[in-house]
Write a protein that holds these residues in place. Structure first.
Motif, PDB file in Angstrom:
ATOM      1  N   UNK A  27       0.789  -1.224   0.000  1.00  0.00           N
ATOM      2  CA  UNK A  27       0.000   0.000   0.000  1.00  0.00           C
ATOM      3  C   UNK A  27       0.821   1.274   0.000  1.00  0.00           C
ATOM      4  N   UNK A  28       1.733   1.446   0.956  1.00  0.00           N
ATOM      5  CA  UNK A  28       2.515   2.688   0.981  1.00  0.00           C
ATOM      6  C   UNK A  28       3.379   2.903  -0.261  1.00  0.00           C
ATOM      7  N   UNK A  29       4.008   1.837  -0.752  1.00  0.00           N
ATOM      8  CA  UNK A  29       4.860   2.011  -1.925  1.00  0.00           C
ATOM      9  C   UNK A  29       4.028   2.300  -3.172  1.00  0.00           C
ATOM     10  N   UNK A  30       2.825   1.761  -3.231  1.00  0.00           N
ATOM     11  CA  UNK A  30       1.950   2.061  -4.357  1.00  0.00           C
ATOM     12  C   UNK A  30       1.480   3.500  -4.341  1.00  0.00           C
ATOM     13  N   UNK A  31       1.136   3.993  -3.149  1.00  0.00           N
ATOM     14  CA  UNK A  31       0.705   5.381  -3.019  1.00  0.00           C
ATOM     15  C   UNK A  31       1.819   6.362  -3.324  1.00  0.00           C
ATOM     16  N   UNK A  32       3.000   6.093  -2.798  1.00  0.00           N
ATOM     17  CA  UNK A  32       4.145   6.967  -3.063  1.00  0.00           C
ATOM     18  C   UNK A  32       4.553   6.871  -4.525  1.00  0.00           C
ATOM     19  N   UNK A  33       4.444   5.690  -5.113  1.00  0.00           N
ATOM     20  CA  UNK A  33       4.748   5.536  -6.533  1.00  0.00           C
ATOM     21  C   UNK A  33       3.803   6.335  -7.412  1.00  0.00           C
ATOM     22  N   UNK A  34       2.535   6.382  -7.026  1.00  0.00           N
ATOM     23  CA  UNK A  34       1.554   7.171  -7.770  1.00  0.00           C
ATOM     24  C   UNK A  34       1.874   8.665  -7.662  1.00  0.00           C
ATOM     25  N   UNK A  35       2.190   9.126  -6.465  1.00  0.00           N
ATOM     26  CA  UNK A  35       2.574  10.529  -6.283  1.00  0.00           C
ATOM     27  C   UNK A  35       3.831  10.845  -7.073  1.00  0.00           C
ATOM     28  N   UNK A  36       4.795   9.927  -7.056  1.00  0.00           N
ATOM     29  CA  UNK A  36       6.033  10.120  -7.809  1.00  0.00           C
ATOM     30  C   UNK A  36       5.761  10.215  -9.303  1.00  0.00           C
ATOM     31  N   UNK A  37       4.863   9.384  -9.816  1.00  0.00           N
ATOM     32  CA  UNK A  37       4.530   9.419 -11.239  1.00  0.00           C
ATOM     33  C   UNK A  37       3.866  10.747 -11.612  1.00  0.00           C
ATOM     34  N   UNK A  38       2.960  11.231 -10.767  1.00  0.00           N
ATOM     35  CA  UNK A  38       2.296  12.507 -11.034  1.00  0.00           C
ATOM     36  C   UNK A  38       3.299  13.654 -11.027  1.00  0.00           C
ATOM     37  N   UNK A  39       4.176  13.671 -10.020  1.00  0.00           N
ATOM     38  CA  UNK A  39       5.180  14.739  -9.940  1.00  0.00           C
ATOM     39  C   UNK A  39       6.147  14.661 -11.120  1.00  0.00           C
ATOM     40  N   UNK A  40       6.519  13.464 -11.523  1.00  0.00           N
ATOM     41  CA  UNK A  40       7.428  13.301 -12.656  1.00  0.00           C
ATOM     42  C   UNK A  40       6.791  13.812 -13.947  1.00  0.00           C
ATOM     43  N   UNK A  41       5.514  13.522 -14.146  1.00  0.00           N
ATOM     44  CA  UNK A  41       4.818  14.008 -15.339  1.00  0.00           C
ATOM     45  C   UNK A  41       4.733  15.538 -15.330  1.00  0.00           C
ATOM     46  N   UNK A  42       4.382  16.095 -14.162  1.00  0.00           N
ATOM     47  CA  UNK A  42       4.318  17.567 -14.061  1.00  0.00           C
ATOM     48  C   UNK A  42       5.691  18.197 -14.271  1.00  0.00           C
TER      49      UNK A  42
END
Length: 52
Positions: A31-46
């Motif tokens: 759960x935590x790594x999936x959530x942080x991975x999603x945030x990381x993907x959003x920040x990387x795209x931005x």
């Protein structure tokens, strides 16, 4: 360094810290790594689009 670069580095370090193979986070599951991975993907795209 820009704020976006610093944020990206911090998110990568957090993502490495919550991977379930580490001893302190083995009972957390994915759960935590999936959530942080999603945030990381959003920040990387931005960051790549130049919005940060």
């Amino acid at each position: 360094m820009s704020l976006g670069t610093i944020l990206l580095i911090v998110l990568v370090l957090i993502l490495l810290g919550v991977i379930p193979t580490w001893r302190h986070s083995s009972s957390w599951g994915y759960g935590p790594s999936g959530g942080v991975g999603l945030i990381l993907a959003i920040v990387l795209i931005l960051f790549l689009l130049g919005k940060i």
